[in-house]
Design a protein around this motif. Structure first.
Motif, PDB file in Angstrom:
ATOM      1  N   LEU A 193       0.679  -1.185  -0.095  1.00 47.52           N
ATOM      2  CA  LEU A 193       0.066   0.113   0.024  1.00 47.52           C
ATOM      3  C   LEU A 193       0.977   1.018   0.067  1.00 47.52           C
ATOM      4  CD1 LEU A 193      -1.263  -2.528   2.097  1.00 47.52           C
ATOM      5  CD2 LEU A 193      -2.934  -0.675   2.356  1.00 47.52           C
ATOM      6  N   ARG A 194       0.357   2.097  -0.731  1.00 43.26           N
ATOM      7  CA  ARG A 194       1.013   3.427  -0.538  1.00 43.26           C
ATOM      8  C   ARG A 194       0.060   4.558  -1.007  1.00 43.26           C
ATOM      9  NH1 ARG A 194       3.796   1.180  -4.848  1.00 43.26           N
ATOM     10  NH2 ARG A 194       3.631   2.341  -7.036  1.00 43.26           N
ATOM     11  N   ALA A 195       0.224   5.939  -0.553  1.00 44.87           N
ATOM     12  CA  ALA A 195      -0.572   6.863  -1.077  1.00 44.87           C
ATOM     13  C   ALA A 195       0.079   7.634  -2.329  1.00 44.87           C
ATOM     14  CB  ALA A 195      -0.704   8.020   0.226  1.00 44.87           C
ATOM     15  N   ILE A 196      -0.678   8.057  -3.279  1.00 45.42           N
ATOM     16  CA  ILE A 196      -0.160   8.490  -4.533  1.00 45.42           C
ATOM     17  C   ILE A 196      -1.278   9.452  -5.067  1.00 45.42           C
ATOM     18  CG2 ILE A 196       1.007   6.571  -5.176  1.00 45.42           C
ATOM     19  CD1 ILE A 196      -1.059   5.964  -7.445  1.00 45.42           C
ATOM     20  N   THR A 197      -0.593  10.366  -5.976  1.00 43.88           N
ATOM     21  CA  THR A 197      -1.841  11.257  -6.614  1.00 43.88           C
ATOM     22  C   THR A 197      -1.930  10.534  -7.978  1.00 43.88           C
ATOM     23  OG1 THR A 197       0.161  12.575  -7.439  1.00 43.88           O
ATOM     24  CG2 THR A 197      -0.765  13.387  -5.419  1.00 43.88           C
ATOM     25  N   VAL A 198      -3.299  10.877  -8.277  1.00 41.63           N
ATOM     26  CA  VAL A 198      -3.429  10.501  -9.611  1.00 41.63           C
ATOM     27  C   VAL A 198      -3.576  11.377 -10.784  1.00 41.63           C
ATOM     28  CG1 VAL A 198      -5.124   8.532  -8.518  1.00 41.63           C
ATOM     29  CG2 VAL A 198      -6.204  10.609  -8.918  1.00 41.63           C
ATOM     30  N   ASP A 199      -3.433  10.863 -12.129  1.00 41.03           N
ATOM     31  CA  ASP A 199      -3.578  11.770 -13.212  1.00 41.03           C
ATOM     32  C   ASP A 199      -5.075  12.162 -13.442  1.00 41.03           C
ATOM     33  OD1 ASP A 199      -4.832   9.624 -14.519  1.00 41.03           O
ATOM     34  OD2 ASP A 199      -3.068   9.102 -15.397  1.00 41.03           O
ATOM     35  N   ASP A 200      -5.151  13.197 -14.412  1.00 38.78           N
ATOM     36  CA  ASP A 200      -6.612  13.623 -14.725  1.00 38.78           C
ATOM     37  C   ASP A 200      -7.676  12.636 -15.215  1.00 38.78           C
ATOM     38  OD1 ASP A 200      -8.210  15.850 -15.324  1.00 38.78           O
ATOM     39  OD2 ASP A 200      -8.057  15.467 -17.403  1.00 38.78           O
ATOM     40  N   GLN A 201      -6.956  11.761 -16.018  1.00 39.80           N
ATOM     41  CA  GLN A 201      -8.136  10.604 -16.489  1.00 39.80           C
ATOM     42  C   GLN A 201      -8.487   9.389 -15.183  1.00 39.80           C
ATOM     43  OE1 GLN A 201      -6.288   7.228 -18.895  1.00 39.80           O
ATOM     44  NE2 GLN A 201      -8.059   7.035 -19.938  1.00 39.80           N
ATOM     45  N   ARG A 202      -7.622   9.218 -14.367  1.00 40.71           N
ATOM     46  CA  ARG A 202      -8.406   8.516 -13.252  1.00 40.71           C
ATOM     47  C   ARG A 202      -9.189   9.460 -12.176  1.00 40.71           C
ATOM     48  NH1 ARG A 202      -3.013   5.450 -13.596  1.00 40.71           N
ATOM     49  NH2 ARG A 202      -3.663   3.502 -14.513  1.00 40.71           N
ATOM     50  N   ALA A 203      -8.688  10.645 -11.891  1.00 37.87           N
ATOM     51  CA  ALA A 203      -9.621  11.661 -11.341  1.00 37.87           C
ATOM     52  C   ALA A 203     -10.779  11.797 -11.855  1.00 37.87           C
ATOM     53  CB  ALA A 203      -8.678  13.041 -11.166  1.00 37.87           C
ATOM     54  N   GLN A 204     -10.637  11.829 -13.102  1.00 41.08           N
ATOM     55  CA  GLN A 204     -12.119  12.052 -13.749  1.00 41.08           C
ATOM     56  C   GLN A 204     -13.114  10.882 -13.435  1.00 41.08           C
ATOM     57  OE1 GLN A 204     -12.573  13.776 -17.645  1.00 41.08           O
ATOM     58  NE2 GLN A 204     -10.701  14.945 -17.403  1.00 41.08           N
ATOM     59  N   LEU A 205     -12.478   9.616 -13.430  1.00 37.92           N
ATOM     60  CA  LEU A 205     -13.156   8.363 -13.444  1.00 37.92           C
ATOM     61  C   LEU A 205     -13.723   8.337 -11.781  1.00 37.92           C
ATOM     62  CD1 LEU A 205     -11.070   6.054 -15.431  1.00 37.92           C
ATOM     63  CD2 LEU A 205     -13.457   6.706 -16.070  1.00 37.92           C
ATOM     64  N   LEU A 206     -12.858   8.718 -10.972  1.00 41.20           N
ATOM     65  CA  LEU A 206     -13.337   8.755  -9.457  1.00 41.20           C
ATOM     66  C   LEU A 206     -14.123   9.915  -9.102  1.00 41.20           C
ATOM     67  CD1 LEU A 206      -9.838   7.122  -8.490  1.00 41.20           C
ATOM     68  CD2 LEU A 206     -12.100   5.913  -8.421  1.00 41.20           C
ATOM     69  N   ASP A 207     -14.259  10.885 -10.016  1.00 40.32           N
ATOM     70  CA  ASP A 207     -14.810  12.114  -9.587  1.00 40.32           C
ATOM     71  C   ASP A 207     -14.235  12.785  -8.342  1.00 40.32           C
ATOM     72  OD1 ASP A 207     -16.729  14.081  -9.714  1.00 40.32           O
ATOM     73  OD2 ASP A 207     -18.285  12.891  -8.397  1.00 40.32           O
ATOM     74  N   ILE A 208     -12.790  12.855  -8.240  1.00 40.25           N
ATOM     75  CA  ILE A 208     -12.106  13.604  -7.467  1.00 40.25           C
ATOM     76  C   ILE A 208     -11.214  14.681  -8.124  1.00 40.25           C
ATOM     77  CG2 ILE A 208     -12.164  11.707  -5.802  1.00 40.25           C
ATOM     78  CD1 ILE A 208      -9.234  11.079  -6.855  1.00 40.25           C
ATOM     79  N   PRO A 209     -10.493  15.774  -7.592  1.00 43.60           N
ATOM     80  CA  PRO A 209      -9.708  16.658  -8.112  1.00 43.60           C
ATOM     81  C   PRO A 209      -8.441  15.821  -8.770  1.00 43.60           C
ATOM     82  CG  PRO A 209     -10.492  17.646  -5.874  1.00 43.60           C
ATOM     83  CD  PRO A 209     -10.921  15.912  -6.062  1.00 43.60           C
ATOM     84  N   GLU A 210      -8.040  16.447  -9.716  1.00 39.85           N
ATOM     85  CA  GLU A 210      -6.810  16.123 -10.559  1.00 39.85           C
ATOM     86  C   GLU A 210      -5.648  16.223  -9.291  1.00 39.85           C
ATOM     87  OE1 GLU A 210      -3.775  16.903 -14.162  1.00 39.85           O
ATOM     88  OE2 GLU A 210      -5.630  18.238 -13.882  1.00 39.85           O
ATOM     89  N   LEU A 211      -4.826  15.376  -9.410  1.00 35.27           N
ATOM     90  CA  LEU A 211      -3.870  15.329  -8.365  1.00 35.27           C
ATOM     91  C   LEU A 211      -4.192  14.994  -6.810  1.00 35.27           C
ATOM     92  CD1 LEU A 211      -1.079  18.066  -9.587  1.00 35.27           C
ATOM     93  CD2 LEU A 211      -1.208  15.632 -10.199  1.00 35.27           C
ATOM     94  N   ALA A 212      -5.392  14.771  -6.857  1.00 37.07           N
ATOM     95  CA  ALA A 212      -5.807  14.240  -5.294  1.00 37.07           C
ATOM     96  C   ALA A 212      -5.242  12.919  -4.914  1.00 37.07           C
ATOM     97  CB  ALA A 212      -7.577  14.022  -5.233  1.00 37.07           C
ATOM     98  N   ALA A 213      -5.091  12.923  -3.521  1.00 36.02           N
ATOM     99  CA  ALA A 213      -4.425  11.639  -2.958  1.00 36.02           C
ATOM    100  C   ALA A 213      -5.324  10.734  -3.020  1.00 36.02           C
ATOM    101  CB  ALA A 213      -3.932  11.922  -1.749  1.00 36.02           C
ATOM    102  N   VAL A 214      -4.938   9.271  -3.350  1.00 42.50           N
ATOM    103  CA  VAL A 214      -5.482   8.219  -3.362  1.00 42.50           C
ATOM    104  C   VAL A 214      -4.831   7.123  -2.706  1.00 42.50           C
ATOM    105  CG1 VAL A 214      -6.817   8.767  -5.238  1.00 42.50           C
ATOM    106  CG2 VAL A 214      -4.972   7.330  -5.764  1.00 42.50           C
ATOM    107  N   LEU A 215      -5.210   5.984  -2.152  1.00 46.60           N
ATOM    108  CA  LEU A 215      -4.590   4.921  -1.599  1.00 46.60           C
ATOM    109  C   LEU A 215      -4.476   3.927  -2.994  1.00 46.60           C
ATOM    110  CD1 LEU A 215      -3.205   3.866   0.717  1.00 46.60           C
ATOM    111  CD2 LEU A 215      -5.242   2.351   1.347  1.00 46.60           C
ATOM    112  N   TYR A 216      -3.097   3.549  -3.250  1.00 46.06           N
ATOM    113  CA  TYR A 216      -3.026   2.516  -4.142  1.00 46.06           C
ATOM    114  C   TYR A 216      -2.419   1.313  -3.727  1.00 46.06           C
ATOM    115  CZ  TYR A 216      -0.250   0.270  -7.935  1.00 46.06           C
ATOM    116  OH  TYR A 216       0.162  -0.829  -8.913  1.00 46.06           O
ATOM    117  N   ILE A 217      -3.097   0.165  -4.156  1.00 48.29           N
ATOM    118  CA  ILE A 217      -2.967  -1.001  -3.417  1.00 48.29           C
ATOM    119  C   ILE A 217      -2.487  -1.939  -4.656  1.00 48.29           C
ATOM    120  CG2 ILE A 217      -3.865  -3.148  -2.169  1.00 48.29           C
ATOM    121  CD1 ILE A 217      -5.355  -1.020  -0.535  1.00 48.29           C
TER     122      ILE A 217
END
Length: 251
Positions: A193-217
């Protein structure tokens, strides 16, 4: 939302005042207290800023600053055109191997998915290593956006060796339930597990701001013989989950 409703949430506004504490911090603490006390529940909408400002006798700028702080801390979530909500969080144990469908079903949530890719192909290097495959062995990939009660909750890219599951369209709901029918459901998993920021494409899919932090597993699931049967990469919005684990003293 009426003034009476605001009163139900926050009580006597005079009791919110604390000398020497910035007003926006006092407003922030009042909102946090309402959440902790259960007067504001997961998914509840906050009263309009103008109602909060009038009731607490502060400016709307002060209210907005308090809300912005809570949004940054992922206590609140803002949805354009809909308002400000208490973040809905799912508590997911890390020491139990459950599928997304099973976790959400246990919480009474309806799961749906948007398929982004279903394909058969040669494994990438990370997939080959995780699944202990030869370079010429095929894999099946399942990439989908997972929803719970209509809300985007996870991006999930699962890879399975094709000798366990050779049809990319064999999966509609739970991958684990299909693997169980094959006698290949994972019984153990190794997770990173680690915390990362997501690109614009994934952010749009998840309905969160671009570069928002997500948990990547990254998870590699193995069967009862210890053979890897799935390699899954997942992106979870930070405002939706609490991942918990039970820890034991090894002494």
């Amino acid at each position: 939302m009426t003034a009476h409703r605001v009163n139900d949430l926050f009580g006597n506004p005079d009791s919110l005042r604390e000398k020497g504490i910035p007003l926006y911090i006092q407003v922030k603490k009042a909102i946090q207290s309402a959440i902790v006390a259960g007067r504001l529940l997961n998914g509840d909408v906050l009263p309009p800023e103008r109602d909060l400002a009038k009731y607490m006798d502060v400016s709307r700028v002060t209210i907005r600053k308090a809300i912005d702080e809570l949004v940054k801390e992922e206590t609140l979530t803002q949805r354009q055109g809909a308002g400000t909500f208490v973040s809905e969080r799912v508590e997911q144990p890390l020491n139990h191997l459950r599928s997304f469908t099973e976790v959400m079903r246990d919480r009474g949530k309806e799961t749906t998915a948007k398929w982004l890719d279903r394909s058969l192909g040669i494994p990438h290097e990370d997939e080959r290593q995780a699944l202990q495959l030869e370079p010429d062995q095929d894999v099946v990939r399942f990439y989908r956006l997972r929803y719970a009660d209509g809300k985007p909750m996870a991006l999930e890219l699962a890879t399975v060796p094709s000798h366990y599951l050779d049809n990319p369209f064999a999966i509609d709901g739970s991958l684990y339930e299909v693997l169980e029918e094959q006698g290949k459901r994972p019984v153990r998993a190794f997770q990173r597990l680690r915390a990362i920021t997501v690109d614009d494409q994934r952010a749009q899919l998840l309905d969160i701001p671009e570069l928002a932090a997500v948990l990547y597993i990254e998870r590699t699931g193995v069967d009862k013989e210890g053979v890897p049967v799935e390699f899954t990469r997942s992106w979870f919005p930070g405002d939706s989950y609490d991942f918990v684990a039970e820890i034991h003293d090894t002494h």
